[in-house]
Design a protein around this motif. Structure first.
Motif, PDB file in Angstrom:
ATOM      1  N   GLY A 156       0.805  -1.216   0.000  1.00 22.53           N
ATOM      2  CA  GLY A 156       0.000   0.000   0.000  1.00 22.53           C
ATOM      3  C   GLY A 156       0.839   1.268   0.000  1.00 22.53           C
ATOM      4  N   ASP A 157       2.128   1.128   0.227  1.00 21.85           N
ATOM      5  CA  ASP A 157       3.029   2.286   0.269  1.00 21.85           C
ATOM      6  C   ASP A 157       3.816   2.472  -1.029  1.00 21.85           C
ATOM      7  N   GLU A 158       3.291   1.965  -2.133  1.00 22.39           N
ATOM      8  CA  GLU A 158       3.999   2.041  -3.406  1.00 22.39           C
ATOM      9  C   GLU A 158       4.292   3.487  -3.818  1.00 22.39           C
ATOM     10  N   ALA A 159       3.377   4.401  -3.553  1.00 24.24           N
ATOM     11  CA  ALA A 159       3.582   5.802  -3.927  1.00 24.24           C
ATOM     12  C   ALA A 159       4.766   6.406  -3.167  1.00 24.24           C
ATOM     13  N   ALA A 160       4.958   5.982  -1.930  1.00 23.04           N
ATOM     14  CA  ALA A 160       6.094   6.483  -1.141  1.00 23.04           C
ATOM     15  C   ALA A 160       7.413   6.066  -1.788  1.00 23.04           C
ATOM     16  N   LEU A 161       7.463   4.847  -2.317  1.00 25.09           N
ATOM     17  CA  LEU A 161       8.680   4.402  -3.013  1.00 25.09           C
ATOM     18  C   LEU A 161       8.924   5.223  -4.276  1.00 25.09           C
ATOM     19  N   ALA A 162       7.881   5.521  -5.002  1.00 23.04           N
ATOM     20  CA  ALA A 162       8.019   6.311  -6.226  1.00 23.04           C
ATOM     21  C   ALA A 162       8.510   7.717  -5.903  1.00 23.04           C
ATOM     22  N   ARG A 163       7.996   8.337  -4.822  1.00 21.08           N
ATOM     23  CA  ARG A 163       8.463   9.666  -4.415  1.00 21.08           C
ATOM     24  C   ARG A 163       9.942   9.627  -4.058  1.00 21.08           C
ATOM     25  N   LEU A 164      10.337   8.575  -3.362  1.00 17.39           N
ATOM     26  CA  LEU A 164      11.735   8.436  -2.963  1.00 17.39           C
ATOM     27  C   LEU A 164      12.639   8.322  -4.195  1.00 17.39           C
ATOM     28  N   ALA A 165      12.236   7.538  -5.180  1.00 17.06           N
ATOM     29  CA  ALA A 165      13.032   7.396  -6.403  1.00 17.06           C
ATOM     30  C   ALA A 165      13.166   8.738  -7.117  1.00 17.06           C
TER      31      ALA A 165
ATOM     32  N   TRP B 180      13.241  -5.020   4.594  1.00 17.58           N
ATOM     33  CA  TRP B 180      12.816  -4.080   5.633  1.00 17.58           C
ATOM     34  C   TRP B 180      13.106  -2.672   5.136  1.00 17.58           C
ATOM     35  N   HIS B 181      12.074  -1.858   5.046  1.00 19.51           N
ATOM     36  CA  HIS B 181      12.214  -0.496   4.537  1.00 19.51           C
ATOM     37  C   HIS B 181      11.447   0.446   5.461  1.00 19.51           C
ATOM     38  N   TRP B 182      12.170   1.415   6.013  1.00 19.22           N
ATOM     39  CA  TRP B 182      11.548   2.416   6.884  1.00 19.22           C
ATOM     40  C   TRP B 182      11.643   3.783   6.254  1.00 19.22           C
ATOM     41  N   HIS B 183      10.666   4.622   6.577  1.00 22.75           N
ATOM     42  CA  HIS B 183      10.720   6.033   6.237  1.00 22.75           C
ATOM     43  C   HIS B 183      10.665   6.846   7.521  1.00 22.75           C
ATOM     44  N   ALA B 184      11.417   7.925   7.537  1.00 27.85           N
ATOM     45  CA  ALA B 184      11.226   8.990   8.516  1.00 27.85           C
ATOM     46  C   ALA B 184      10.379  10.011   7.785  1.00 27.85           C
ATOM     47  N   GLU B 185       9.292  10.442   8.408  1.00 27.28           N
ATOM     48  CA  GLU B 185       8.366  11.359   7.736  1.00 27.28           C
ATOM     49  C   GLU B 185       8.133  12.591   8.596  1.00 27.28           C
ATOM     50  N   ASP B 186       7.988  13.735   7.922  1.00 29.67           N
ATOM     51  CA  ASP B 186       7.699  14.978   8.632  1.00 29.67           C
ATOM     52  C   ASP B 186       6.225  14.989   9.049  1.00 29.67           C
ATOM     53  N   GLY B 187       5.783  16.062   9.644  1.00 30.61           N
ATOM     54  CA  GLY B 187       4.403  16.170  10.133  1.00 30.61           C
ATOM     55  C   GLY B 187       3.342  16.074   9.060  1.00 30.61           C
TER      56      GLY B 187
ATOM     57  N   GLY C  67       3.645  13.889   6.542  1.00 27.40           N
ATOM     58  CA  GLY C  67       3.771  12.557   5.966  1.00 27.40           C
ATOM     59  C   GLY C  67       4.730  12.458   4.806  1.00 27.40           C
ATOM     60  N   GLN C  68       5.545  13.499   4.588  1.00 22.45           N
ATOM     61  CA  GLN C  68       6.515  13.483   3.500  1.00 22.45           C
ATOM     62  C   GLN C  68       7.820  12.849   3.983  1.00 22.45           C
ATOM     63  N   PRO C  69       8.439  12.001   3.166  1.00 20.80           N
ATOM     64  CA  PRO C  69       9.677  11.362   3.609  1.00 20.80           C
ATOM     65  C   PRO C  69      10.815  12.372   3.748  1.00 20.80           C
ATOM     66  N   VAL C  70      11.530  12.255   4.875  1.00 17.52           N
ATOM     67  CA  VAL C  70      12.726  13.075   5.096  1.00 17.52           C
ATOM     68  C   VAL C  70      13.950  12.179   5.245  1.00 17.52           C
ATOM     69  N   GLY C  71      13.727  10.869   5.308  1.00 17.01           N
ATOM     70  CA  GLY C  71      14.806   9.901   5.404  1.00 17.01           C
ATOM     71  C   GLY C  71      14.271   8.507   5.161  1.00 17.01           C
TER      72      GLY C  71
ATOM     73  N   LEU D   1      17.337  13.645   3.794  1.00 13.21           N
ATOM     74  CA  LEU D   1      17.365  14.925   3.089  1.00 13.21           C
ATOM     75  C   LEU D   1      18.389  15.843   3.748  1.00 13.21           C
ATOM     76  N   GLU D   2      19.123  16.574   2.929  1.00 14.27           N
ATOM     77  CA  GLU D   2      20.192  17.418   3.469  1.00 14.27           C
ATOM     78  C   GLU D   2      19.689  18.373   4.555  1.00 14.27           C
ATOM     79  N   ALA D   3      18.519  18.953   4.370  1.00 13.66           N
ATOM     80  CA  ALA D   3      17.968  19.893   5.356  1.00 13.66           C
ATOM     81  C   ALA D   3      17.633  19.211   6.686  1.00 13.66           C
ATOM     82  N   TRP D   4      17.524  17.885   6.678  1.00 14.69           N
ATOM     83  CA  TRP D   4      17.163  17.138   7.888  1.00 14.69           C
ATOM     84  C   TRP D   4      18.365  16.432   8.510  1.00 14.69           C
ATOM     85  N   ARG D   5      19.530  16.550   7.910  1.00 14.96           N
ATOM     86  CA  ARG D   5      20.707  15.889   8.467  1.00 14.96           C
ATOM     87  C   ARG D   5      21.138  16.558   9.768  1.00 14.96           C
TER      88      ARG D   5
END
Length: 149
Positions: A12-21, A51-58, A60-64, A89-93
Motif C-alpha cells: 500500500g506504500d507504493e507511492a512512497a517508493l516512487a516519491r523516494l526514487a 525491511w524499509h523504513w521512512h522517517a516522515e515529517d508532520g 507525511g513526507q519522507p525526510v529519510g 534529506l540534506e535539510a534534515w541531516r
C-alpha cells in the motif's frame, strides 16, 4: 515531540517508493533511479525479507529512509541483516533522523532474534556515522566486488 516519525513501509506504500526514487538525489546525493513498476513495488513491499523504513515529517513526507535485507546463512547464526542503504534529506541531516532509522532497524532485529548486521561504507562520512551508531570496521571484509550479467 519529535518533528518526524519513523514507520516501516508495507503493501500500500507504493507511492512512497516512487516519491523516494524521484527525489533520490536529495536523499543520497546520487542520480535519480527509475521507480519500480507498480507490480515490482508491491512485491518489494510485501517481501518479509525486505525491511524499509521512512522517517516522515508532520505532513507525511519522507525526510529519510533505510532499507535492509534479512538473509539466511549456511553456518553460524541462521539469519543476519544486510543494511543496504540509508538516506536523509540534506535539510534534515544532523537532527537525529539517521540515528532514529538505525534504531528502528536494530529494534526490528531484536524483536526477531537476529543479532548480526553489516553494512558497506564507501566513504569516510558514512563510516563515521556508522561508528557513531556502534558499528566497527571488519578488516576481513575490506572490499566489495560486483558485476552485472
Amino acid at each position: 515531540m519529535s518533528p518526524f516519525t519513523i514507520r516501516r513501509l508495507g503493501p500500500g506504500d507504493e507511492a512512497a517508493l516512487a516519491r523516494l526514487a524521484a527525489d533520490e538525489t536529495d536523499f543520497t546525493d546520487e542520480a535519480p533511479s527509475p521507480p519500480l513498476s507498480p507490480e515490482a513495488a508491491r512485491a518489494y513491499l510485501a517481501d518479509p525479507q525486505v525491511w524499509h523504513w521512512h522517517a516522515e515529517d508532520g505532513q507525511g513526507q519522507p525526510v529519510g529512509f533505510l532499507m535492509a535485507y534479512v538473509h539466511r546463512r549456511r553456518h553460524g547464526e541462521a539469519l543476519d541483516v544486510m543494511f543496504e542503504e540509508i538516506g536523509v534529506l540534506e535539510a534534515w541531516r544532523r537532527r537525529g533522523v539517521g540515528r532514529a532509522l538505525v534504531a528502528a532497524l536494530h529494534g526490528q532485529m531484536r524483536a526477531q532474534g537476529i543479532r548480526g548486521v553489516w553494512v558497506a561504507a564507501d566513504n569516510e562520512g558514512a563510516q563515521a556515522f556508522y561508528r557513531a551508531c556502534g558499528y566497527e570496521v571488519d578488516e576481513l571484509q575490506g572490499v566489495i566486488l560486483s558485476r552485472t550479467v
